[in-house]
Design a protein around this motif. Structure first.
Motif, mmCIF file in Angstrom:
data_model
loop_
_atom_site.group_PDB
_atom_site.id
_atom_site.type_symbol
_atom_site.label_atom_id
_atom_site.label_comp_id
_atom_site.label_asym_id
_atom_site.label_seq_id
_atom_site.Cartn_x
_atom_site.Cartn_y
_atom_site.Cartn_z
ATOM 1 N N SER B 220 25.296 -10.689 -35.930
ATOM 2 C CA SER B 220 25.694 -12.093 -35.779
ATOM 3 C C SER B 220 24.607 -12.892 -35.052
ATOM 4 O O SER B 220 24.189 -12.531 -33.955
ATOM 5 C CB SER B 220 27.007 -12.174 -34.994
ATOM 6 O OG SER B 220 27.190 -13.496 -34.537
ATOM 7 N N PRO B 221 24.150 -14.007 -35.668
ATOM 8 C CA PRO B 221 23.063 -14.760 -35.035
ATOM 9 C C PRO B 221 23.515 -15.477 -33.768
ATOM 10 O O PRO B 221 22.686 -15.780 -32.910
ATOM 11 C CB PRO B 221 22.646 -15.761 -36.114
ATOM 12 C CG PRO B 221 23.771 -15.802 -37.078
ATOM 13 C CD PRO B 221 24.541 -14.534 -36.957
ATOM 14 N N SER B 222 24.810 -15.761 -33.619
ATOM 15 C CA SER B 222 25.230 -16.496 -32.426
ATOM 16 C C SER B 222 25.657 -15.584 -31.286
ATOM 17 O O SER B 222 25.401 -15.872 -30.126
ATOM 18 C CB SER B 222 26.355 -17.467 -32.778
ATOM 19 O OG SER B 222 27.384 -16.792 -33.440
ATOM 20 N N THR B 239 18.840 -14.577 -38.751
ATOM 21 C CA THR B 239 20.057 -14.728 -39.550
ATOM 22 C C THR B 239 20.083 -13.636 -40.618
ATOM 23 O O THR B 239 19.822 -13.890 -41.788
ATOM 24 C CB THR B 239 20.099 -16.108 -40.213
ATOM 25 O OG1 THR B 239 18.843 -16.288 -40.905
ATOM 26 C CG2 THR B 239 20.252 -17.204 -39.191
ATOM 27 N N THR B 242 22.679 -14.052 -43.759
ATOM 28 C CA THR B 242 22.555 -15.194 -44.663
ATOM 29 C C THR B 242 21.125 -15.383 -45.158
ATOM 30 O O THR B 242 20.841 -16.361 -45.827
ATOM 31 C CB THR B 242 23.021 -16.478 -43.963
ATOM 32 O OG1 THR B 242 22.379 -16.568 -42.693
ATOM 33 C CG2 THR B 242 24.519 -16.469 -43.756
ATOM 34 N N GLU B 244 18.158 -14.263 -47.607
ATOM 35 C CA GLU B 244 18.088 -13.542 -48.873
ATOM 36 C C GLU B 244 17.256 -12.260 -48.772
ATOM 37 O O GLU B 244 17.546 -11.263 -49.408
ATOM 38 C CB GLU B 244 17.491 -14.463 -49.936
ATOM 39 C CG GLU B 244 17.703 -13.978 -51.346
ATOM 40 C CD GLU B 244 17.179 -14.972 -52.357
ATOM 41 O OE1 GLU B 244 17.544 -14.849 -53.523
ATOM 42 O OE2 GLU B 244 16.406 -15.875 -51.980
ATOM 43 N N PRO B 331 23.407 -13.474 -49.734
ATOM 44 C CA PRO B 331 23.408 -14.779 -50.392
ATOM 45 C C PRO B 331 22.721 -14.734 -51.758
ATOM 46 O O PRO B 331 21.842 -13.906 -51.956
ATOM 47 C CB PRO B 331 22.600 -15.633 -49.412
ATOM 48 C CG PRO B 331 21.736 -14.669 -48.688
ATOM 49 C CD PRO B 331 22.472 -13.368 -48.641
#
Lengths: 431, 382
Positions: B220-222, B239, B242, B244, B331
């Motif tokens: 998780s990026p956050s 990230t 998300t 590619e 993605p």
């Protein structure tokens, strides 16, 4: 002698069987999504949030002295329809299950859910109390296939403190929202300069909330992504709708990498001025805003603003259906299932406390409903709700759009390529 | 003389009787044998053989999941059309330059094969077959593509096959080599080593849902561990899910972490089969650690390696949970894999016929890779 013994034993057996039937409850199985609420209890008025309110309504019914016990199946959203369809295919569909307006055609067209048209009156459900849009939502080929529970739509959830710092709050305390894509960019710039925060957050990388956002902007231009048999994804309207969003990303005023939980957390943490999400979180955010440990304090809910010509926001509807074989195979359970649906319909006001819009005229007109927190702030939403045309391929089409839109903002796929691919894929599905 | 002939008569009489008795015994033996395997056979036929052929049968139909469940006559026999929709397109042509890089790379595999023949490591008959299939696949088949106004009937199918293949090609060597490395490092008798062995095996015990939850949190990026660590050094969070280019590596990392424990345990068992005398003898001859690994350890666990690799190939071609739960195939379809596509086709789109066709194709692909690996290993064994 032998014969007599057999007679005695068989009569004993029959009494035992009858006795157990007489004593036992009619057990019906219920499938829903909305998530778990373990400590739901039976006190409906005290429950908060979608999961707990619906489960307390169900528990209350199950605990009543009505001879009916309700068994609720696991409540995850992610694979809900796959599970329901697998249960139907395996011949063990739940006696009662939730369904969306958008998915009704897929089930009703094959005839796997019951036509309830004739049976609603006898369990005391007054069809004329339902709004016109609710009746439209439960109707397929002029027959009623479900009991509606709500209408839910995309809203703008607003952090008034952040907008106030950017000078975007009126004297009466209402937020100043954009009326065009250009104005939205300007306001986003103001918020960034005044607060350093993002203007807008939403789930752009997981569930199809980004799709619903783009669809709303397409409808606001009087466009559509498909008609009865023709995909119209690669059109100027869709392109403009997508660019309206990507302009925010390009300028750094929004982050496309956030998923559902992250975007919600960003809003509650005061990291974004606006969150686009549904009606289902209004009471939850309201409760969070009252919590001193949560950064969000001045919470406001607004109708989706009109950035183009026609007001519009994506909407759908939750409803309840019964498998069609139940009426034929087990009339007793069918009656029990109907009673449960009537009970859920009776408790429509409590369900609306989540933030959803009621489907009953009597509830909509009631003082209790109109005094619910924030209700007046998005009162006009009910007049601007829209959705794509009914189709049995709803799930697949939504996934195509979600995939291609995410490809645009997450992987840099060109809008032209993505819209062309999406149009071809949707056309294949409509074929 | 006479007694001899009587004896021989008797013996022949006797032997014919014993033959009959043998036959009876043999039949009884095989009857008992069948009796013993009957429970297994029953389960095997009901749960594997029957569904396998039923799947092939379904794949020859237009078969809507809900509609056929409601009305068994709602299916329609369409022959091989599902396979045509899967593998073919309209306006197909053949071009020399289609996928040129990959094809040259594939054809370049001919060099090591014939080099192995020169060194006597590979029999020439096998090399001919292998070369022929490589030329056919990379020289001819990969040249087929849709022309200017043509397109594949299923635009996503080949990229999904490629994603699945990429996942397997990344995961299997990593799991195998890390599992082997761990096994060699931990193959010692001491309580600390036993503790480490347990720790490294623990991840294997978890279900895919737990594994994906853990790694979703890590990526998780956050809130994830990785981004928190990066922020300590003042770096931007990554990230993973998300992006590619990073999404596939992310699910590969989670998978390697998850399944290396199993490879390690199998390798440990293999290592303990190697007699310690061999190592001692080699050491006396002055072999260093690298030579020991190269000439004693690796040849000693060849069969174990084959087992690990084939099990991993079969397991990882069926990857589903990691893609479904961590990245949801995205993605831009970059982590969409065959089983998830089969699942969506069957349950989201209700197209059971097409989904069954996809499943049959997955079976064929797994079979090809397993046979290649078995063959190569048998060759090396000779």
């Amino acid at each position: 002698m032998k014969l007599k013994l057999i007679r005695i034993i068989s009569s004993l057996l029959i009494t035992a069987l009858l006795g157990s039937v007489g004593l036992s409850q009619t057990e019906i199985t219920l499938a829903r999504f909305l998530g778990d609420c373990e400590q739901a209890g039976t006190n409906i008025q005290e429950a908060v949030g979608e999961a707990c309110i619906i489960q307390s309504i169900i528990n209350n019914f199950s605990e009543q002295d009505n001879g009916i016990t309700v068994n609720t199946l696991p409540t995850d959203w992610g694979n809900y329809y796959d599970q329901i369809k697998a249960m139907y295919a395996g011949g063990n569909a739940p006696e009662v299950h939730m369904i969306h307006k958008s998915r009704l055609p897929e089930f009703a067209s094959i005839g796997v859910i019951t036509d309830l048209t004739e049976d609603l009156a006898e369990i005391g459900v007054d069809v004329s109390d339902w709004t016109d849009s609710a009746i439209e939502a439960i109707t397929y080929n002029d027959r009623i296939y479900a009991v509606p529970m709500d209408s839910h739509a995309n809203l703008w959830h607003v952090n008034l403190d952040l907008l106030a710092q950017a000078g975007l709050v009126n004297d009466d305390g209402t937020p100043i929202l954009p009326s065009s894509p250009e104005e939205m960019l300007e306001q986003a710039k103001l918020v960034r300069e005044a607060t350093g925060k993002d203007y807008l957050a939403a789930d752009f990388s997981q569930f199809p909330i980004g799709v619903r956002l783009v669809l709303s902007l397409v409808w606001q231009q009087n466009g559509e992504v498909f008609t009865a048999d023709k995909a119209t994804v690669n059109t100027p309207e869709v392109r403009l709708a997508v660019e309206t969003i990507t302009n925010l990303f390009d300028a750094g005023y929004a982050d496309p990498n956030l998923n559902y939980a992250d975007s919600q957390q960003a809003f509650l943490d005061g990291e974004a001025a606006v969150l686009i999400n549904g009606t289902w979180v209004v009471d939850f955010y309201d409760a969070q805003a009252k919590d001193p440990n949560v950064a969000l304090t001045n919470y406001y809910v607004s109708d989706f603003p009109t950035l183009f010509d026609t007001p519009a926001t994506w909407a759908d509807s939750h409803m309840w259906a019964i498998p069609s074989n139940l009426k034929r195979d087990d009339p007793e359970k069918y009656q029990a299932a109907l009673k449960l649906l009537a009970w859920i319909n009776d408790n429509n006001l409590d369900w609306a406390r989540t933030g959803h819009m009621s489907v009953r005229r009597s509830v909509l007109a009631s003082e209790a409903y109109n005094n619910l927190p924030h209700r007046s702030e998005y009162a006009n939403t009910t007049n601007i709700v829209r959705d794509v045309l009914p189709t049995v391929k709803y799930g697949a089409i939504q996934d195509v759009l979600n995939r291609e839109l995410q490809a645009i903002w997450l992987t840099g796929k060109s809008i032209d390529d993505a819209l062309t691919d999406a149009e071809n894929a949707v056309q294949d599905l409509l074929r | 003389m006479q007694s001899q002939s009587t004896q021989s008569n008797r013996s022949s009489h006797f032997s014919s009787q014993s033959w009959r008795q043998n036959l009876w015994l043999k039949n009884r033996d095989s009857f008992e044998g069948y009796l013993f395997i009957a429970p297994f056979l029953f389960v095997y036929i009901i749960f594997l053989i029957y569904p396998f052929f039923k799947g092939i049968w379904i794949s020859l139909h237009e078969w809507n999941l809900l509609a056929v469940a409601f009305n068994p006559d709602a299916k329609e026999f369409i022959g091989l059309q599902n396979y045509r929709d899967m593998l073919w397109g309209r306006g197909m042509t053949w071009g020399l330059d289609n996928l040129l890089g990959w094809r040259l790379l594939g054809l370049a595999m001919l060099a090591p094969i014939w080099w192995s023949v020169q060194r006597g490591a590979l029999r020439s008959k096998a090399a001919i077959w292998l070369s022929l299939s490589i030329v056919l696949l990379f020289g001819v088949i990969l040249g087929i593509h849709p022309g200017d106004d043509g397109r594949w009937y299923d635009r996503r199918f080949w990229s999904i096959v490629w994603n699945t293949l990429a996942f397997v090609l990344l995961t299997v060597p990593l799991v195998t080599s890390i599992g082997l490395g761990l096994a060699i490092a931990l193959n010692r008798q001491s309580p600390i080593m036993a503790l480490f062995r347990t720790i490294f095996f623990l991840s294997q015990v978890l279900s895919v849902t737990v594994v994906t939850l853990i790694w979703q949190m890590i990526f998780s990026p956050s809130q994830g561990i990785i981004s928190n660590l990066l922020q300590v050094f003042g770096l931007e969070p990554i990230t993973w899910i998300t992006n590619e280019r990073l999404a596939m590596p992310a699910i590969v990392i989670a998978t390697v972490w998850w399944s290396m424990g199993f490879a390690m345990v199998v390798f440990l068992a293999g290592l303990q089969e190697i007699p310690t005398e061999r190592y001692e003898a080699a050491r006396l001859d002055g072999a260093g650690p690298w030579s020991l690994l190269r000439h004693i350890t690796l040849p000693g666990i060849r069969r174990t390696t084959t087992l690990v690799v084939i099990l991993q190939i079969i397991l990882h071609f069926q990857v589903f949970g990691q893609s479904h739960l961590i990245t949801r195939g995205g993605p831009n379809d970059s982590t969409q894999v065959l089983v998830r596509y089969i699942y969506q086709t069957a349950f989201r789109d209700s197209e059971l016929g097409y989904a069954s066709g996809l499943a049959v194709l997955l079976f064929v692909i797994m079979l090809i890779f397993s046979v290649i690996q078995l063959r190569l290993n048998r060759e090396e064994g000779v």
